[in-house]
Design a protein around this motif. Structure first.
Motif, PDB file in Angstrom:
ATOM      1  N   THR A  89      -0.561  -3.952   3.832  1.00 44.23           N
ATOM      2  CA  THR A  89       0.895  -4.096   3.974  1.00 44.23           C
ATOM      3  C   THR A  89       1.156  -3.822   5.490  1.00 44.23           C
ATOM      4  N   GLU A  90       2.238  -4.338   6.176  1.00 45.68           N
ATOM      5  CA  GLU A  90       2.500  -4.000   7.430  1.00 45.68           C
ATOM      6  C   GLU A  90       2.880  -2.392   7.822  1.00 45.68           C
ATOM      7  N   GLU A  91       3.316  -1.766   6.828  1.00 48.40           N
ATOM      8  CA  GLU A  91       3.480  -0.316   6.751  1.00 48.40           C
ATOM      9  C   GLU A  91       2.059   0.439   6.807  1.00 48.40           C
ATOM     10  N   ALA A 118      -2.550   0.055  -2.398  1.00 53.41           N
ATOM     11  CA  ALA A 118      -1.952   0.458  -1.198  1.00 53.41           C
ATOM     12  C   ALA A 118      -1.154   1.908  -1.056  1.00 53.41           C
ATOM     13  N   ASN A 161      -1.001  -0.923   7.800  1.00 51.59           N
ATOM     14  CA  ASN A 161      -1.478  -1.629   9.319  1.00 51.59           C
ATOM     15  C   ASN A 161      -0.935  -1.217  10.309  1.00 51.59           C
ATOM     16  N   ARG A 198       9.544 -10.009   5.056  1.00 51.53           N
ATOM     17  CA  ARG A 198       8.841  -8.738   4.593  1.00 51.53           C
ATOM     18  C   ARG A 198       7.562  -8.771   4.256  1.00 51.53           C
ATOM     19  N   SER A 199       6.890  -7.596   4.224  1.00 48.61           N
ATOM     20  CA  SER A 199       5.471  -7.651   3.786  1.00 48.61           C
ATOM     21  C   SER A 199       5.492  -6.606   2.682  1.00 48.61           C
ATOM     22  N   VAL A 200       4.867  -7.293   1.508  1.00 49.36           N
ATOM     23  CA  VAL A 200       5.218  -6.426   0.208  1.00 49.36           C
ATOM     24  C   VAL A 200       3.632  -6.577  -0.573  1.00 49.36           C
ATOM     25  N   SER A 201       3.197  -5.581  -1.272  1.00 48.72           N
ATOM     26  CA  SER A 201       2.049  -5.306  -1.892  1.00 48.72           C
ATOM     27  C   SER A 201       2.273  -5.582  -3.451  1.00 48.72           C
ATOM     28  N   LEU A 251       2.104 -10.947   1.493  1.00 50.29           N
ATOM     29  CA  LEU A 251       1.867 -10.396   0.067  1.00 50.29           C
ATOM     30  C   LEU A 251       0.447  -9.980   0.560  1.00 50.29           C
ATOM     31  N   ALA A 252       0.394  -8.478   0.070  1.00 57.26           N
ATOM     32  CA  ALA A 252      -0.914  -7.904   0.192  1.00 57.26           C
ATOM     33  C   ALA A 252      -1.657  -7.790  -1.202  1.00 57.26           C
ATOM     34  N   PHE A 312       1.743 -10.593   9.760  1.00 59.85           N
ATOM     35  CA  PHE A 312       3.044 -10.038   9.606  1.00 59.85           C
ATOM     36  C   PHE A 312       4.294 -10.565  10.602  1.00 59.85           C
TER      37      PHE A 312
END
Length: 317
Positions: free
Chosen positions: A173-175, A298, A177, A274-277, A215-216, A195
């Motif tokens: 996820t962006e958070e 994650a 990374n 957004r970036s989501v897992s 999406l991760a 992202f």
């Protein structure tokens, strides 16, 4: 494969009449995602560089786009295989022109293209200036350029109707990374770029009713990963004895089920930009992997990176 065993969160014919393009669907997560979209009733164009009589640089001739298309059709959708190198503008342009001729619409674009693992020197301390520059460039072309080339040609067709969905598949996820350097340099850059892509596309596509998100998936037990650990899907837990983190792994069907849920969610626009897992969304959608568990790698790996300790994976499934 596992994606065939149980219905997705989308289920039935929730995507009947919808047209999807899964770019990079030869194997692994891309294949599973194409199958789940088909299970929900979509027509799915599946692309890749490995087809009958043609093998990509990954050197895995056993998995082809034709096989993926057959699995999509067997799941209840319509699978259409097209051999495409997404770094070749003309091939991508012709692919989109074909979709337009055949259906006049594109509702879902999933950019899964990667195929750069053979270029990454995992576990080695290789500084940016020590890294092979040609391999670094190739990583960026495979993981970044192929994605924006595909979106460049596909989005003019997608924005004709509101409700389009662009999904960038990346690693982490962006958070996660943003907080941690995913060495080596070129791998980190390739996996962070999506992202920024979705943030830009979220703004540019919003007036057309188009949603873009990253999406991760988690630690996927793809065909190549199972081979690397010397196990099969039936005995994959044997690898945990030497690699405890492997206990956090999941089948490709897990992220595929999450993708199908996103594609059938009438309120998916709340994730725009957004970036989501997969693990996080699985809890929200009530989705499990094929074994009934709901792994959240994650959260697990964020804890590992924060503390340097390896907690019990059972607490994160």
């Amino acid at each position: 494969m596992n994606a065939e065993k149980e219905p997705s969160a989308g289920g039935g014919a929730a995507l009947s009449g919808k047209v999807a393009l899964v770019a990079g669907a030869t194997r692994g997560g891309g294949r599973a995602m194409a199958v789940e979209l088909g299970r929900a009733g979509a027509t799915v164009y599946v692309t890749g560089r490995t087809a009958r009589g043609a093998v990509s640089e990954t050197g895995r001739p056993a998995e082809t786009v034709e096989q993926t298309a057959d699995l999509v059709t067997a799941a209840g959708g319509e699978g259409i295989a097209v051999m495409v190198d997404h770094l070749q503008d003309a091939q991508v342009r012709e692919l989109v022109a074909r979709i337009e001729r055949d259906h006049g619409r594109l509702d879902i674009l999933v950019n899964v293209i990667w195929g750069g693992d053979h270029l990454v020197e995992y576990g080695k301390k290789v500084r940016m200036w020590e890294h092979d520059l040609d391999k670094g460039r190739r990583m960026l072309r495979l993981g970044v350029e192929s994605h924006f080339v595909t979106s460049h040609y596909a989005l003019p067709l997608m924005i004709r109707r509101p409700g389009g969905l662009v999904v960038e598949i990346t690693d982490g996820t962006e958070e996660l990374n943003h907080a941690h350097y995913r060495e080596p340099f070129f791998f980190d850059l390739a996996k962070y770029a999506p992202f920024r892509m979705v943030k830009a596309l979220a703004q540019e596509g919003e007036e057309y009713g188009c949603t873009a998100l990253a999406l991760a998936p988690g630690f996927m037990r793809t065909e190549a990963v199972l081979e690397k650990f010397g196990v099969t899907e039936e005995n994959w837990r044997d690898a945990c004895a030497t690699s405890p983190d492997f206990a956090m792994s999941e089948t490709p069907a897990f992220v595929a089920r999450v993708l199908a849920a996103l594609a059938t969610d009438p309120d998916v626009a709340r994730f725009n930009g957004r970036s989501v897992s997969a693990g996080g969304l699985a809890r929200e959608y009530g989705i499990t992997d094929v074994d009934g568990s709901a792994p959240d790698p994650a959260r697990y790996f964020a804890e590992v990176m924060r503390t340097g300790q390896h907690p019990d994976p059972a607490d994160y499934r």
